[in-house]
Design a protein around this motif. Structure first.
Motif: not given
Length: 61
Positions: A38-61
């Motif tokens: 699903x992530x490959x076909x549709x993409x992931x907002x979280x993945x794009x945020x990590x790629x585009x942000x120039x500051x550290x990104x902390x993820x939690x589940x």
């Protein structure tokens, strides 16, 4: 703490822009797990945020 509603078709671009414009040093976001297919076909907002942000990104589940 900065909390905003993001009414955009590209929330990752809006979030990255806000982080840069507001001088934020760390972005903390929740990550919801999807299947790899699903992530490959549709993409992931979280993945794009990590790629585009120039500051550290902390993820939690």
């Amino acid at each position: 703490m900065l909390t905003k509603s993001v009414p955009s078709p590209q929330p990752d671009a809006v979030i990255a822009g806000t982080v840069e414009n507001e001088g934020i040093n760390l972005l903390v976001i929740g990550a919801y797990g999807h299947s790899r297919i699903r992530s490959f076909v549709i993409g992931s907002t979280t993945t794009e945020i990590i790629r585009s942000c120039k500051v550290p990104v902390m993820l939690f589940r």
